[in-house]
Design an enzyme around this catalytic site. Structure first.
Site, PDB file in Angstrom:
ATOM      1  N   GLY C 149      17.557  73.982  30.590  1.00  0.00           N
ATOM      2  CA  GLY C 149      16.761  75.190  30.713  1.00  0.00           C
ATOM      3  C   GLY C 149      15.310  74.855  31.004  1.00  0.00           C
ATOM      4  N   CYS C 150      14.573  75.842  31.490  1.00  0.00           N
ATOM      5  CA  CYS C 150      13.181  75.604  31.873  1.00  0.00           C
ATOM      6  C   CYS C 150      12.311  75.295  30.657  1.00  0.00           C
ATOM      7  CB  CYS C 150      12.634  76.801  32.655  1.00  0.00           C
ATOM      8  SG  CYS C 150      12.914  78.412  31.880  1.00  0.00           S
ATOM      9  N   TYR C 151      12.404  76.145  29.621  1.00  0.00           N
ATOM     10  CA  TYR C 151      11.614  75.875  28.417  1.00  0.00           C
ATOM     11  C   TYR C 151      11.994  74.521  27.798  1.00  0.00           C
ATOM     12  CZ  TYR C 151       9.904  80.752  28.262  1.00  0.00           C
ATOM     13  OH  TYR C 151       9.293  81.951  28.530  1.00  0.00           O
ATOM     14  N   THR C 153      13.124  71.848  29.121  1.00  0.00           N
ATOM     15  CA  THR C 153      12.600  70.726  29.892  1.00  0.00           C
ATOM     16  C   THR C 153      11.151  70.439  29.508  1.00  0.00           C
ATOM     17  OG1 THR C 153      14.071  71.159  31.755  1.00  0.00           O
ATOM     18  CG2 THR C 153      12.045  69.938  32.231  1.00  0.00           C
TER      19      THR C 153
END
Lengths: 346, 346, 346, 346
Positions: C149-151, C153
């Site tokens: 997921g973006c967060y 990472t």
């Protein structure tokens, strides 16, 4: 090839470095800055970390000419003219991103720009107006390229097919342009502050912007006659992008399908020009970060008015991308070298 | 006075509530919403907490007419026309923020708006185009006010002084308008998404926006002759604000000082019109959140082109503020009641 | 190599195409879209004109598996799990940009994501959590990569050096993350509208965002013990970018110079991680459009609190760039192929 | 009452004029500006046309004291201290929007702010920290009000109910604040440029912002013991608004329903504090242009962490609105006079 950038910490300097750092034939060897000369460029712009760590130096024209085969100049005419004289007779080249070499007629230049120092040989320099879609053939033999202004680039590319085809009534061109704030440069001033520009839209320099004579010069040559335009630039709350909406009267009734064919044919060899199908309009985000110019149009039958819309990224096709395109032409390498950039969307 | 708002959760409905909640003579007694009818308005818009906690109801026209002395309608013509018939013969009033009552000629309305249901008495309604600066005297005797569109408000106010003074050549009016995204309403659709609009500028509905016939109707009456315009709206990455840049040809050479006097005189009684001194231009932030219209101009001598720039807040003078202004006229109270708002800057 | 993208018109799909269209070893052969299946991708996103003109098709898993050597999947688990079974036993690969394959424990996945259809072989798939900076060695042998997921990472890259070095007190990690609106996807909904997000800042899903179990899983493995975190995401009025500000307590007093050395050493082989010198802090614009993660830190002696700040472009290192990085590892080619992108600044 | 504003063209000065121009008991009689002293205020800010046309003058402290019953000072301590001495013994009042009078302990002030000139009577001035929700009773008898900083206002209002109720573990407070760019003032500098701030998010002054000692001073008094905090401010691409996300550990497990009752009770008399129901979170747009503080919270049971979120408009409740609120208290008039403003949404 060794290149230098005079005025490297302005936004066009920064954008040149972004583009050139991926160019296979170029070494950046010299960067100057008035304000940040004790730093490397990646200290000022951490975005360039991993790509360019060259120290910034105080301007030294001799050093620039000594080190570089080609100089990108973003500084005003007092430096541009000196530089031009210094390289005369050599194999060195200048791509000037300011206004110093854009004019055929020095008197017009003087009248609008008030250079600090006079220059005597203005008309003698081996120089060319650097819009590749018009002057590609001459650019390759020039020593000095006067890189076009951001507004003129969007406008001239939008108008060229209809001007060359003599479709426009004399002196009916009205240009309403809108620019992102990066066009105002990196200098701190009230009008560029976030809190002043955000949630705000404002015209400026109405009917007296210094890009007017530049556009009139080139449009007059296209038209083969004297052209006067009305031009209103606006500041838009975005960082990058210019959209020019151009209105002109036609003598004849024409369909947008016919116009589409005219535009498609005119630009059929041009890889940076995108002609939109009838019914579609350009948007600045479609070309964000890239060297494309996106052009659409509409025709209002009731008033025989042609509406041409042209979108570019002001820092790329409107400045540094076009400068690299000009450099590629000077070098005789494929014109899109280092410029095949997919726009960043959204 | 008891008022209701049909379609209260759209942005014009919300803005009406913001303005009316500070109005000394008004009680909001009825709010409808299709999407949020199980909530109070302050559940949907917490900004209204402390000011309005009325429950949202499903639309019931009978209830609306029963409860309210005056109804603000933001719903389409199928509701507007029914409502108009229901109040005919009564003392009740409608201020319609849609397009249903803006047109003199039903055929033109039909041709551009395709109403779902026909109406038979369109020309018979006691109604008026609600631009106070033109029709103040008639508004006070009307039963139905067709509140002007946002773009037409900015354009008509900008053009009126020169049209009435016969300064403009026939059919030379070109209007380049730029609007914030709130003008597209509160409905979720691709074109209104943050990631699509932010850092983007795009024209839309070029030369065929539905505000064209509305502007042509009113301009033709000003000019006392048929007027055709060219109109290009653009979507700008900001929430509020419209700037219209208007180009037109003059027969005569005129100075901006003379124009300044013409404008100042024409609007000398108008408290919501701000005429800028020669050399200054309007900006949307100057009128943010307020009912002002800020007007500036420039004259291009080379081409005898007059450039008029007009800025409003699209949700206030372009919609809900003007609706309240119309209500004040209907009520016979000072026109600026609840509208003396200082713009929010920055 | 032939690749396909399932769900190509979402923003991560679009960004994959931007990156892959410059990849020397990849042919995009299959793109699906639920909403736009009668268009080519460049009809939906004109920014891709000149780069990708593949038609969009309705989803057909058999066709996908038949045509593609590697499939980028952005669709939910009901498709992801079917796809996983279909390729089991073959040489085909999946890089999944959703959450379907990020979890070691199917029960935790079910508890947070409520898959529409159960899957029986979850733990048996040859799959790996695709954060190259942790699992590079395993990624190259996996068949299915669960792209982070973006967060997570931004957070995991920020915390890894201090977690692995056992510098953090148990259960003291507080994460305050801020994301641009493109992280909410391309679907029209109220919360994503320009007028709702612009000039606005808001927390959401406080302490219950679905990225929490993903982060806790990976942090627990780093820590070799169970880790609980507090996590608050916020929506910021910008399109791209995530900044995570991470607070944690240390047992010991440490200087930022020592921390700098720890971070520099830990990531010394990593080309996409940028460690900032003491006193400098990351900003999302420094990594705009690129695959970099920029990390800075500060230490508050009074409270023995370490503050780590980590910035990525949510669509690149937070999604599609990392997916391409994972693909490069799977292919055994240089990890930065097609990812050496200079950030777009300003 | 006659008031003056020293430093009228800064954003807090401008906002004071916006608010005071609708105040029934106030005449603005004196405005000073260093940079624009040859203009009227409406030349600098056309938004004030129709509301304030007072000329801007060069600073003259004697004239200020002579003309004004109450002076709003936005200038640094060298002026603030002089002014304080000049009015000592008189009936005149000062509301200081800088930091000069916020501190109980001059040594702490000196250590963080380095005043250009020493002051001898700092502790003797009849002054008070101007947060009405804490010090209302003392404010009315003070001569000098030290108007709180923008960040401290959002933080102290968010924390007060739980601090006073002793719910927070010692020294566990972590504050992650996000501010719009107008908080950085009206001075042109690189960090405030549109192109630098737009599409960007960045922390600054991490763990060493000068609002830290101000918050610690007031929190220590609430807690009746010494409080240390961790504080990270961030710059967000919006003009107005502060959101503070505050993390702290509780000894006990508490439900958000119980917290809701504690907050509602604590602030039950406060008209500018809005407590959100459990499950709702504040957003800066909900209070845009208004004097409200919107507070929400969440509780993370796993880690016994309380998360408090507090939103204000930094220029209103965070500066000029609070200053007017303090003035109203000094005058003994209703505290919400001229402050019952509906937030501007969207």
């Amino acid at each position: 090839m060794n290149v230098g950038i005079l005025g490297a910490t302005g936004y066009t300097g920064l954008e040149l470095i972004r583009l050139l750092s991926k160019h296979p034939y170029v070494n950046i060897v010299y960067l100057t800055s008035r304000s940040f000369d004790e730093n490397t460029i990646s200290d000022v712009y951490p975005s360039l970390e991993n790509f360019c760590k060259i120290p910034l130096e105080k301007l030294n024209l001799e050093k620039a000419v000594g080190l570089c085969d080609l100089i990108f100049n973003t500084l005003p005419s007092e430096y541009a003219f000196k530089l031009a004289k210094m390289i005369t007779g050599s194999q060195k080249k200048i791509i000037d991103l300011g206004s110093s070499f854009r004019f055929d007629d020095y008197e017009i230049y003087k009248q609008w720009y008030f250079p600090k120092e006079e220059v005597t040989l203005y008309e003698k320099f081996n120089r060319i107006y650097g819009l590749p879609e018009i002057y590609r053939d001459k650019i390759q033999y020039a020593q000095i390229v006067g890189n076009p202004g951001c507004y003129p680039t969007s406008v001239l590319l939008g108008l060229m097919p209809v001007m060359k085809n003599k479709l426009i009534k004399d002196n009916t061109i009205i240009i309403d342009s809108k620019s992102g704030v990066s066009g105002s440069g990196h200098e701190p001033k009230y009008g560029n502050l976030f809190s002043e520009c955000n949630e705000n839209l404002k015209p400026y320099n109405v009917a007296k912007h210094r890009h007017v004579p530049e556009m009139e010069q080139e449009l007059s040559k296209m038209q083969e006659g004297s052209v006067n335009i009305v031009f209103t630039p606006h500041l838009v709350p975005m960082t990058r992008g210019i959209l020019s909406t151009i209105y002109c009267k036609c003598d004849i009734n024409i369909t947008i399908e016919e116009l589409y064919i005219i535009y498609k044919n005119y630009y059929k060899e041009e890889q940076f020009i995108r002609i939109l199908k009838p019914g579609l309009y350009p948007s600045t985000k479609d070309v964000y970060g890239s060297n494309f110019c996106e052009i659409g149009f509409e025709f209002d039958k009731k008033t025989n008015t042609l509406i041409i819309m042209s979108a570019i990224d002001n820092l790329v096709k409107g400045a540094s991308g076009q400068a690299v395109q000009n450099m590629n032409i000077l070098l005789g390498i494929p014109e899109n070298t280092a410029l095949e950039i997919v726009p960043v969307y959204p």
